[in-house]
Structure formats: structure tokens, C-alpha cells
Design an enzyme around this catalytic site. Sequence first.
Site, short mmCIF file in Angstrom:
data_model
loop_
_atom_site.label_atom_id
_atom_site.label_comp_id
_atom_site.label_asym_id
_atom_site.label_seq_id
_atom_site.Cartn_x
_atom_site.Cartn_y
_atom_site.Cartn_z
N THR A 199 0.87 -1.19 0.00
CA THR A 199 0.00 0.00 0.00
C THR A 199 0.90 1.23 0.00
OG1 THR A 199 -1.64 -1.20 1.32
CG2 THR A 199 -1.87 1.20 1.19
N LYS A 211 -7.64 1.59 -3.03
CA LYS A 211 -7.25 1.18 -1.67
C LYS A 211 -7.46 2.35 -0.69
CE LYS A 211 -5.13 -1.13 1.68
NZ LYS A 211 -5.58 -2.33 2.33
N LYS A 271 0.21 5.21 8.27
CA LYS A 271 0.90 5.38 6.98
C LYS A 271 -0.15 5.51 5.88
CE LYS A 271 2.00 1.74 4.84
NZ LYS A 271 1.44 0.89 3.79
P1 NAP Z 1 5.16 -6.59 7.69
O1 NAP Z 1 4.74 -7.87 8.29
O2 NAP Z 1 5.72 -5.52 8.58
O3 NAP Z 1 6.27 -6.94 6.57
C1 NAP Z 1 6.89 -5.95 5.83
C2 NAP Z 1 7.81 -6.63 4.83
O4 NAP Z 1 8.45 -5.63 4.04
C3 NAP Z 1 8.93 -7.42 5.50
O5 NAP Z 1 9.20 -8.54 4.70
C4 NAP Z 1 10.08 -6.43 5.49
O6 NAP Z 1 11.35 -7.06 5.54
C5 NAP Z 1 9.87 -5.78 4.15
N1 NAP Z 1 10.50 -4.46 4.06
C6 NAP Z 1 10.10 -3.32 4.68
N2 NAP Z 1 10.92 -2.30 4.33
C7 NAP Z 1 11.84 -2.81 3.49
C8 NAP Z 1 12.92 -2.25 2.79
N3 NAP Z 1 13.26 -0.96 2.89
N4 NAP Z 1 13.65 -3.07 2.00
C9 NAP Z 1 13.33 -4.39 1.88
N5 NAP Z 1 12.31 -4.97 2.52
C10 NAP Z 1 11.57 -4.19 3.31
O7 NAP Z 1 4.01 -5.91 6.84
P2 NAP Z 1 2.70 -6.57 6.18
O8 NAP Z 1 1.64 -6.59 7.20
O9 NAP Z 1 3.08 -7.80 5.45
O10 NAP Z 1 2.30 -5.40 5.14
C11 NAP Z 1 2.99 -5.24 3.91
C12 NAP Z 1 2.25 -4.20 3.07
O11 NAP Z 1 0.90 -4.64 2.87
C13 NAP Z 1 2.15 -2.82 3.73
O12 NAP Z 1 2.23 -1.82 2.75
C14 NAP Z 1 0.78 -2.85 4.39
O13 NAP Z 1 0.24 -1.54 4.54
C15 NAP Z 1 0.00 -3.66 3.37
N6 NAP Z 1 -1.18 -4.37 3.92
C16 NAP Z 1 -1.11 -5.05 5.09
C17 NAP Z 1 -2.26 -5.70 5.57
C18 NAP Z 1 -2.24 -6.46 6.89
O14 NAP Z 1 -3.32 -6.82 7.39
N7 NAP Z 1 -1.08 -6.75 7.47
C19 NAP Z 1 -3.45 -5.65 4.86
C20 NAP Z 1 -3.49 -4.97 3.65
C21 NAP Z 1 -2.35 -4.33 3.19
P3 NAP Z 1 12.02 -7.48 6.96
O15 NAP Z 1 11.47 -8.85 7.27
O16 NAP Z 1 13.45 -7.46 6.71
O17 NAP Z 1 11.58 -6.44 7.98
#
Ligand code: NAP
Length: 296
Positions: free
Chosen positions: A97, A172, A240
Site C-alpha cells: 500500500t 485502496k 501510513k
Molecule cells: P510486515 O509484516 O511488517 O512486513 C513488511 C515486509 O516488508 C517485511 O518482509 C520487510 O522485511 C519488508 N520491508 C520493509 N521495508 C523494506 C525495505 N526498505 N527493504 C526491503 N524490505 C523491506 O508488513 P505486512 O503486514 O506484510 O504489510 C505489507 C504491506 O501490505 C504494507 O504496505 C501494508 O500496509 C499492506 N497491507 C497489510 C495488511 C495487513 O493486514 N497486514 C493488509 C493490507 C495491506 P524485513 O522482514 O526485513 O523487515
Amino acid sequence: MARIAFLGLGVMGFPMAGHLAAAGHQVTVWNRTESKAQAWAKAHPGQAAATAREAVAGAEFVMTCVGNDDDLRQVCLDEDGAFAGMDRGAIHIDHTTVSAKVTRELHEIARGKGISFVDAPVSGGQAGAENGQLSIMCGGDATDYDKAQPVMAAYARICRLMGPSGAGQLTKMCNQIAIAGLVQALSESLAFAEKAGLSIPEVVEVISQGAAGSWQMQNRYQNMAENRFDFGFAVDWMRKDLAICLQAADENGASLPVTALVDQFYKDVQQMGGGRWDTSALIARLRSEDASDHVT
Ligand code: NAP
């Protein structure tokens, strides 16, 4: 079956990449913290690469699911990033997102390299990712979308092309705007029920079947009643997303008064130490307000 690279194995990316492997695609994963990529490769048929650039070599489709605008730029544009290693004709599908602005920027840079870029943010949360039941809203060129859609079907309940590059991210934003005010209203309703001496489960059983029913009510009332928020969609991520919505509204002239207010309420939750709590923690803020009322 396609050759696919999946970059970013967080709460969402890890199970999404798993669905692609289970569907029979040839999947290579990469994650900044290498241990997660190793864990994924142990649990699924597929391999882990040491860099994003290595992971995307020879891939027809490259998925990203990382954090925010800067993270996505980094993963795409770094020396060892995706764009440096992708073949001409490959399609990049971004599930992060982010703003429509960074999406259009990357779409243009990709086009200059002969790569396609489709924005494809998702809704449905951790459970949707794990069950392969996500709503996917896409932006980009129709010919690219038509090729990408059957691949995304591995984890989609619904997948739609909403318009040109950025239209998926704008959709979104509509999703997050609709959720923000709703979660605050739900929190007020359940906190009110408590004050009125009613049972939250009983109230929800009745009102969820009428006009007040919602996904949030059905899926979150229980943990809200128990004041338990150590799971789900993190408040930090929601802030965010709301910053992206408020910025876009500044640009297109839309009025978002409730969204702006709820964003400030989420800031209070962060100050309570709840940055990683689920977004339904708005009710914890109301309870803590009540508690401080009693103290003063
Ligand atoms: P998360 O569990 O915090 O995982 C984030 C991922 O991104 C991790 O693999 C992290 O790597 C990687 N990452 C972050 N910054 C990075 C960088 N600078 N370089 C390389 N890798 C990086 O987050 P998530 O919940 O999966 O969410 C991911 C995205 O989907 C976000 O944009 C969020 O807003 C969106 N989203 C989430 C949900 C939800 O319910 N969780 C629902 C809809 C949309 P590391 O493991 O090294 O930290």
C-alpha cells in the site's frame, strides 16, 4: 505455470508467496531479513535468493509486498534491486500500500526499461492472505493486467482493473477511508454498551444482523470486548495509509474531516504504545480516556 519472484515476506507476503508455490508456479523469494526467506523455502516448494536482483533473474512476474513508498523505491531501484535484474517484458505486480505518486513514478521508470508495472494493493488482512481470499484492486495497462490476473488468482477472492497506473492505490485509499470512521463508530458503540451495562456479545449478535452490521463488527467485536490487540493490521500501517489518503485528498480537493480526526486518534494509540496493535484498538483509547476522567 509461471516463473515468479516474490520480494517481501511479511505478515502478508509470506502466505501469498506460499499460495503461488501451492498453485504450481516456480517461485523464488527474497526478504531483507534473510532468515524469513530461509524459513519460507523450508516450508514451501521454491527457493530463496540472496538479493532482490538475483531473485528476479528470469522471472516472468515479480511481486513486491513491502512497507511504504521509500521501501518500495529501495526494493525496485537499488543497485541490487528488482529493476536492475528484471528481463524486458517481465511484469512487476506491487501489492504494497503506497501513494499513487510513487506508483506512477515507478510505472514510468519501468516502462523506460521495457518492464510493465501494475499496482495491486490488497484488502482482507492477514486472514485473507492466509486463506487466499484477498480483494485486489489494480491499476495499469489492460494487456499487462490480463496476463497478471490469472497468477494473482492464487490468492484472490476478487481482482479488478480499476483504471490506469495509480488507480489501484486510489481504490485502496477509498477502502481505508471507509474503514477509519467505521472502526471509531464501532468502538464508540461497544464502549457505550459497556457503560450501559449491556453484554457486548449479545448486543453484537442482534445489531450485526441489522443495518449496523459490518466485517469489522463480526471479526473484531470479540477481541475489542476482551481489550486484546496483539495481532492483525497494525496501527502504524494504518497511519501510513491515512497519511497517503489525506495527502491525496489535499491534491484532489476531497473533504475527509472524519478521516483526519480518526488519524489523530490513532496517533494517541501510538502514544499508548500501540503502534503494532490491531486497528480495532481505538476502543482501548476510549477506555483509557474514561480511566483518566476518573483520575482527575
Ligand atoms: P510486515 O509484516 O511488517 O512486513 C513488511 C515486509 O516488508 C517485511 O518482509 C520487510 O522485511 C519488508 N520491508 C520493509 N521495508 C523494506 C525495505 N526498505 N527493504 C526491503 N524490505 C523491506 O508488513 P505486512 O503486514 O506484510 O504489510 C505489507 C504491506 O501490505 C504494507 O504496505 C501494508 O500496509 C499492506 N497491507 C497489510 C495488511 C495487513 O493486514 N497486514 C493488509 C493490507 C495491506 P524485513 O522482514 O526485513 O523487515
